[in-house]
Design a protein around this motif. Sequence first.
Motif, PDB file in Angstrom:
ATOM      1  N   GLY A 106       0.797  -1.215   0.000  1.00 40.36           N
ATOM      2  CA  GLY A 106       0.000   0.000   0.000  1.00 40.36           C
ATOM      3  C   GLY A 106       0.833   1.269   0.000  1.00 40.36           C
ATOM      4  O   GLY A 106       0.333   2.343   0.327  1.00 40.36           O
ATOM      5  N   ARG A 126     -12.212   5.624  -1.490  1.00 39.96           N
ATOM      6  CA  ARG A 126     -11.291   5.508  -0.336  1.00 39.96           C
ATOM      7  C   ARG A 126     -10.400   4.270  -0.450  1.00 39.96           C
ATOM      8  O   ARG A 126     -10.341   3.425   0.448  1.00 39.96           O
ATOM      9  N   ARG A 180      -7.022   4.393  -0.904  1.00 39.39           N
ATOM     10  CA  ARG A 180      -5.639   4.619  -0.469  1.00 39.39           C
ATOM     11  C   ARG A 180      -5.382   4.036   0.920  1.00 39.39           C
ATOM     12  O   ARG A 180      -6.236   4.055   1.801  1.00 39.39           O
ATOM     13  N   GLU A 181      -4.156   3.560   1.071  1.00 38.75           N
ATOM     14  CA  GLU A 181      -3.686   3.045   2.356  1.00 38.75           C
ATOM     15  C   GLU A 181      -2.926   4.138   3.100  1.00 38.75           C
ATOM     16  O   GLU A 181      -2.562   5.168   2.509  1.00 38.75           O
ATOM     17  N   ALA A 221     -10.915   8.736  -5.692  1.00 35.82           N
ATOM     18  CA  ALA A 221     -10.887   9.142  -4.288  1.00 35.82           C
ATOM     19  C   ALA A 221     -12.181   8.832  -3.535  1.00 35.82           C
ATOM     20  O   ALA A 221     -12.123   8.445  -2.352  1.00 35.82           O
ATOM     21  N   GLY A 260       0.078   5.828   1.527  1.00 34.77           N
ATOM     22  CA  GLY A 260      -0.058   6.780   0.430  1.00 34.77           C
ATOM     23  C   GLY A 260      -0.438   6.186  -0.901  1.00 34.77           C
ATOM     24  O   GLY A 260      -0.814   6.898  -1.823  1.00 34.77           O
ATOM     25  N   GLY A 261      -0.325   4.862  -1.029  1.00 35.80           N
ATOM     26  CA  GLY A 261      -0.664   4.221  -2.291  1.00 35.80           C
ATOM     27  C   GLY A 261      -1.948   3.421  -2.192  1.00 35.80           C
ATOM     28  O   GLY A 261      -2.601   3.363  -1.145  1.00 35.80           O
ATOM     29  N   ILE A 262      -2.317   2.797  -3.290  1.00 31.77           N
ATOM     30  CA  ILE A 262      -3.455   1.891  -3.328  1.00 31.77           C
ATOM     31  C   ILE A 262      -2.904   0.472  -3.287  1.00 31.77           C
ATOM     32  O   ILE A 262      -2.101   0.081  -4.149  1.00 31.77           O
ATOM     33  N   ALA A 317       3.211   4.218  -1.977  1.00 26.36           N
ATOM     34  CA  ALA A 317       3.204   4.864  -3.284  1.00 26.36           C
ATOM     35  C   ALA A 317       4.183   4.134  -4.196  1.00 26.36           C
ATOM     36  O   ALA A 317       5.323   3.861  -3.806  1.00 26.36           O
TER      37      ALA A 317
END
Length: 407
Positions: A232, A305, A307-308, A302, A311-313, A234
């Motif tokens: 998770g 929700r 994102r972790e 967005a 900072g990333g998915i 970036a």
Amino acid sequence: MNESEVRDIEVVVIGAGQAGLSAAHHLARAGMEPDHDFVVLDHAPRPGGAWQFRWPSLTYGKVHGMHSLPGMELTGADPDLPSSEVIGAYFDAYEHRFGLRVHRPVDVTAVREGDGGRLRVETSEGVHATRAVINATGTWDRPFWPRYPGQDTFLGRQLHTVSYPGPAEFAGLRVLVVGGGASGTQHLMEIADVAAATYWVTRREPVFREGPFGAEEGRAAVALVEERVRRGQAPRSVVSVTGLPLNGAIRAARARGILDRLPMFDRITPTGVAWDDGRRGGIDADVILWATGFRPVVDHLAPLRLREPGGGIRVEDTRAVRDGRVHLVGYGPSASTIGANRAGRTAARSVMRLLAETRREVRTEVRPGGRTDVGAESGTEGGTEVRIAGGHPEGSTESRASAGVPA
């Protein structure tokens, strides 16, 4: 479709670059009909993905590897033509050959939770209610500009790779290039022939890679990027872990002193840049060219929700861990032409499994007379035939193929 209309569709593919076209190809190969079962939305004005925006001096012969799209090779291209022209024409021919019917220009503004377990995709051409999204929006539209003290006081010109026009505009000027990736070195080698002076500044010492870069090395590099995405964090670019290829052009530039690297400066002055350690004086420059990369274009996701805290998915294969209806291709480890092809296939397979599972879940209510109700799907009396996306009866060869895209 007008802007007030809501269109039900099985899958929305956002983006028509390498990853998006690969995903669309594999969906179609699985029996999904373009513009009926799935739709491809692209905000660019014409085919070519991000390649169409590359600077004219980046000819096809200078491209560091361009893997053909699945099902159609790119052969016989003139290496002296701009890559934007060669690859743009190739993508255009690909879309037409496979009848992908890309909608453009279409801006996707938001993807949010919709009704009935569907995702609501809000766009400049209207709203789509879909069971799955394959996000292939890449990074080109989100250039990364670092911030440094004094940046707003600089009296010269600042620009990013995203708007790099080629070397001619820098004739007779002092140009400072920031960034240690492939674009930074390409810019330097072009500009050095016309500029009064060039300087190269990077945060880390550049790593030059000698020798062949085979499949094993490629898998190892992708694994490093993939691990960050699984956690998770970036994503980093693949080139950030592979290093720069030490080819003939790079060797010549190093011999001429063009790639003599300086550490990152501490501040920007009205006339250039400066370091605070006192070990070196400042540099006067007319231009600061930021070759500092890009970030994934995912702001439209967005509302979901995804994102972790890092900072990333968080992504497993291509599936977003926080919402299995969303797949990201051309993200993290698949942000390369060969990685994008594989990710497109993986995403299509996963989406077809998701759709098959969804149909099994909704095929539960039996109406009087023995008709099987499949919600949005069509049925026949007695429940002997249920049509699925692509128009193939369940149990047929086409239907079985749609549950998992053929290799």
